[in-house]
Design a protein around this motif. Structure first.
Motif, PDB file in Angstrom:
ATOM      1  N   GLN A 141       0.878  -1.606   0.542  1.00 31.41           N
ATOM      2  CA  GLN A 141      -0.065  -0.145   0.059  1.00 31.41           C
ATOM      3  C   GLN A 141       1.159   0.867  -0.029  1.00 31.41           C
ATOM      4  OE1 GLN A 141      -2.684  -0.044   3.356  1.00 31.41           O
ATOM      5  NE2 GLN A 141      -3.702  -1.633   2.820  1.00 31.41           N
ATOM      6  N   TRP A 160       1.486   5.119   1.422  1.00 35.99           N
ATOM      7  CA  TRP A 160       1.184   5.665   2.734  1.00 35.99           C
ATOM      8  C   TRP A 160       1.713   6.969   2.997  1.00 35.99           C
ATOM      9  CZ3 TRP A 160      -2.165   2.660   5.436  1.00 35.99           C
ATOM     10  CH2 TRP A 160      -3.015   3.128   6.860  1.00 35.99           C
ATOM     11  N   ALA A 166       4.780   6.646   8.664  1.00 34.63           N
ATOM     12  CA  ALA A 166       4.941   4.944   7.282  1.00 34.63           C
ATOM     13  C   ALA A 166       5.701   4.330   8.313  1.00 34.63           C
ATOM     14  CB  ALA A 166       5.727   5.310   6.106  1.00 34.63           C
ATOM     15  N   ALA A 194       2.728   3.299  11.757  1.00 38.35           N
ATOM     16  CA  ALA A 194       1.934   3.574  10.768  1.00 38.35           C
ATOM     17  C   ALA A 194       0.681   2.860  11.778  1.00 38.35           C
ATOM     18  CB  ALA A 194       1.284   2.908   9.334  1.00 38.35           C
ATOM     19  N   TYR A 234      -4.872  10.110  11.809  1.00 34.45           N
ATOM     20  CA  TYR A 234      -5.158  11.001  11.232  1.00 34.45           C
ATOM     21  C   TYR A 234      -6.650  11.801  11.404  1.00 34.45           C
ATOM     22  CZ  TYR A 234      -1.683   6.792   9.913  1.00 34.45           C
ATOM     23  OH  TYR A 234      -0.336   5.734  10.282  1.00 34.45           O
ATOM     24  N   VAL A 269      -5.440  10.427   0.888  1.00 41.03           N
ATOM     25  CA  VAL A 269      -4.583   8.931   0.840  1.00 41.03           C
ATOM     26  C   VAL A 269      -6.546   8.407  -0.742  1.00 41.03           C
ATOM     27  CG1 VAL A 269      -5.202   6.804   1.455  1.00 41.03           C
ATOM     28  CG2 VAL A 269      -4.257   8.713   2.742  1.00 41.03           C
ATOM     29  N   PRO A 293      -0.965  -4.241   4.589  1.00 42.96           N
ATOM     30  CA  PRO A 293      -0.482  -2.777   4.223  1.00 42.96           C
ATOM     31  C   PRO A 293       1.068  -2.574   5.121  1.00 42.96           C
ATOM     32  CG  PRO A 293      -1.190  -4.982   6.148  1.00 42.96           C
ATOM     33  CD  PRO A 293      -1.509  -4.798   4.666  1.00 42.96           C
TER      34      PRO A 293
END
Length: 310
Positions: free
Chosen positions: A169, A171, A176, A179, A184, A192, A220
């Motif tokens: 993914q 990020w 990162a 994560a 967020y 995103v 992820p």
């Protein structure tokens, strides 16, 4: 800088110190001590911002572009400077990269497609032969995260046996390193979603399949990158030929004409500060310039955690 800090999406790099030994050993089998030294140098360069070099290989072929390192906000400008005064249409780009900035990689990929570039994965090394030192391409190299989408931008794409093509993914680069523990906002999620949309459009414009997006977006950043098998390389349309000769034809063969049927290359808003924005068919919010992230250890191996530096 708080919430006002510049945001960057980067392709994370899996780091594994054993990779240095593995790659050096494999390359040494090709060309001895000189090749082994070259492999170590490639691993060091892969931690730095992407650099472009023209590699001449006369009289065997017409040469190629070595592209080693991570994509940063400066990479499109650096490529323009490298390309100035050179006839690069139809040339081959040999990639060895752990990824980098999503939007700047998209910008680069669209430029390469417009030039009709060919792409492959490998390390440029010198090997000792009976007739002296010769430049060649070793397959033991890595194309990870956003590098995979640069590979996709080639008009012709070849992945040698022994090369590692890995996905995961995208990020936010400033979160990162941990994560799952980061917080967020709704604005973060909007960015995103927007950049996933940009990446999806780029994938289909370049002739990739939805399988590439599915494989990437299922991994992820806190998990190991997924290495694509030969069947997955074909499924995602990253592999278009099994013949290296289609990328590096002899000098007596003229370069193929640049023709991308049915494709109008439209670059998204570039994040390089000194370049004028390029019109897109979709109105997108203007993004601030990205902040470069560097990988602290060589890429490769089967595990490890990403270590972007801010």
């Amino acid at each position: 800088m708080g919430r006002a800090r510049w945001l960057q999406f980067v392709g994370l790099a899996v780091v594994f110190t054993a990779a240095a030994t593995i790659v050096a050993t494999n390359v040494a089998n090709v060309g001895g001590t000189s090749a082994q030294a070259g492999a170590g140098g490639q691993l060091e360069e892969r931690k730095l911002p992407m650099r472009f070099n023209w590699v001449a290989c006369e009289p065997n072929c017409r040469g190629w572009i070595s592209a080693v390192g991570i994509v940063t906000a400066d990479t499109p400008k650096d490529f323009d400077e490298f390309a100035r005064g050179r006839q690069l249409a139809g040339s081959t780009v040999v990639l060895d990269s752990s990824g980098g900035s999503v939007n700047d990689a998209i910008t680069m990929g669209r430029r390469w497609r417009k030039l009709g570039m060919r792409t492959t994965v490998g390390s440029t090394i010198e090997v000792a032969t009976a007739s002296g030192m010769q430049t060649t391409i070793a397959p033991q190299a890595y194309c990870e995260s956003m590098c995979v989408f640069l590979l996709l931008s080639g008009n012709v794409r070849y992945v040698p046996e022994g090369a590692h093509v890995r996905v995961h993914q995208i990020w936010m680069g400033d979160r990162a390193d941990d994560a799952r523990a980061a917080s967020y906002t709704a604005q973060d999620m909007m960015i995103v979603e927007r950049d996933i949309g940009r990446l999806a459009k780029f994938t289909f414009d370049m002739g990739g399949t939805g399988d590439l997006l599915s494989l990437s977006l299922n991994v992820p950043p806190w998990e190991n990158l997924h290495e694509l098998s030969r069947s997955e390389l074909q499924l995602t349309n990253l592999l278009t030929t099994e013949a290296i000769a289609e990328l590096l034809p002899p000098l007596d063969q003229a370069p193929a004409a640049v023709a991308v049927a049915g494709l109008k290359a439209k670059a998204v808003q570039d994040r390089v500060a000194n370049e004028a924005p390029v019109a897109s068919d979709i109105a997108l919010p203007v993004a601030k310039p990205t902040k470069t992230a560097e990988v602290s250890l060589p890429t490769g191996g089967q595990g490890g955690a990403a270590q972007p530096q801010r």
